[in-house]
Design an enzyme around this catalytic site. Structure first.
Site, PDB file in Angstrom:
ATOM      1  N   LYS A   1      -5.617 -44.528  -5.667  1.00 54.25           N
ATOM      2  CA  LYS A   1      -6.939 -43.919  -5.851  1.00 54.25           C
ATOM      3  C   LYS A   1      -7.968 -45.023  -6.044  1.00 54.25           C
ATOM      4  O   LYS A   1      -7.822 -45.863  -6.942  1.00 54.25           O
ATOM      5  CB  LYS A   1      -6.934 -43.062  -7.109  1.00 54.25           C
ATOM      6  CG  LYS A   1      -7.075 -41.591  -6.880  1.00 54.25           C
ATOM      7  CD  LYS A   1      -7.167 -40.908  -8.237  1.00 54.25           C
ATOM      8  CE  LYS A   1      -7.455 -39.446  -8.099  1.00 54.25           C
ATOM      9  NZ  LYS A   1      -7.589 -38.814  -9.411  1.00 54.25           N
TER      10      LYS A   1
HETATM   11  C1  E4P Z   1      -8.945 -35.698  -9.347  1.00 54.30           C
HETATM   12  O1  E4P Z   1      -8.022 -36.269  -8.807  1.00 54.30           O
HETATM   13  C2  E4P Z   1      -9.305 -35.841 -10.774  1.00 54.30           C
HETATM   14  O2  E4P Z   1      -8.192 -36.290 -11.486  1.00 54.30           O
HETATM   15  C3  E4P Z   1      -9.701 -34.532 -11.432  1.00 54.30           C
HETATM   16  O3  E4P Z   1      -9.635 -33.448 -10.537  1.00 54.30           O
HETATM   17  C4  E4P Z   1     -10.919 -34.600 -12.270  1.00 54.30           C
HETATM   18  O4  E4P Z   1     -11.180 -33.338 -12.808  1.00 54.30           O
HETATM   19  P1  E4P Z   1     -12.097 -33.082 -14.086  1.00 54.30           P
HETATM   20  O5  E4P Z   1     -13.517 -33.035 -13.615  1.00 54.30           O
HETATM   21  O6  E4P Z   1     -11.636 -31.756 -14.606  1.00 54.30           O
HETATM   22  O7  E4P Z   1     -11.848 -34.213 -15.043  1.00 54.30           O
END
Ligand code: E4P
Length: 215
Positions: free
Chosen positions: A83
């Site tokens: 990522k």
């Molecule tokens: C995506 O890969 C992120 O880990 C995640 O969806 C972030 O979500 P949040 O806005 O609930 O923290």
């Protein structure tokens, strides 16, 4: 649409994997920090439970360090997807490591333009954050629809991964929008199973089944 779990909690991942419908897992530094474990150790554990793309986030902010980190993280396990956050340095790093065959999930995407740039850099996935867009007064699902339309128009191979999903309706909307993947907090995944009419129907059938001799 593929379903990923958005968590670093290994018990929830085991419970989700047992359903047989979980295709991958996404993590981020916040989710791992909550668990009080080392990032690499937890990713390796997750790879033992789910046989699919497992996203692990890079935190370096300089190009050289980010590229080096992405290579190191990608080498942890063949299923690891690196990522990398959207941004100038991020795009440069995505271009470099994607050309080496490393699969990248571009995270913190909030517009179709950002997604287009990530796709052009060679990202395997882009992660638009639906919930955070909605929190900021935008229409998160509209951004998903725009990205799907742009990728379809130009036959881009990058997959749209609907992230920051907050409720079961978001999952339906993401599927209708043509998102390739949605990554779900465990509570959302498990609540998708439930419906009060299912519970009521089971109760009625079990009561009626008492009226005859089971086969
Ligand atoms: C995506 O890969 C992120 O880990 C995640 O969806 C972030 O979500 P949040 O806005 O609930 O923290």
């Amino acid at each position: 649409m593929r379903i990923f779990m958005d968590t670093a909690n290994i018990d929830e991942i085991r419970r989700g994997a047992a359903l047989g419908v979980v295709d991958g897992v996404t993590t981020n530094p916040t989710l791992v920090a909550k668990e009080g474990v080392q990032y690499r150790d937890r990713i390796m554990e997750i790879c033992e439970v789910v046989d699919g793309p497992i996203s692990a986030e890079c935190i370096s902010t300089e190009y050289d360090a980010l590229v080096e980190e992405a290579r190191r993280v990608a080498a942890w396990h063949p299923n690891v997807v690196v990522k990398i956050p959207m941004g100038e340095v991020g795009l440069q790093a995505i271009k470099t490591v994607s050309a080496e065959g490393i699969r990248v999930n571009t995270t913190l995407v909030f517009s179709a333009n950002q997604a287009l740039l990530a796709a052009k850099a060679g990202a395997a996935f882009v992660s638009p954050f639906v919930g955070r867009l909605n929190d900021a007064g935008h229409d998160g699902m509209e951004v998903i629809r725009e990205i799907v339309a742009v990728f379809d128009t130009f036959n881009l191979p990058t997959q749209v991964l609907a992230a920051s999903i907050r409720n079961p309706r978001d999952v339906t909307e993401a599927a209708l929008a043509g998102s390739h993947v949605a990554t779900l907090p465990p509570a959302v995944l498990f609540s998708m199973i439930q419906h009060p009419l299912t519970d009521k129907g089971i109760e009625i059938f079990l009561n009626d089944a008492k009226k005859y001799t089971p086969v």
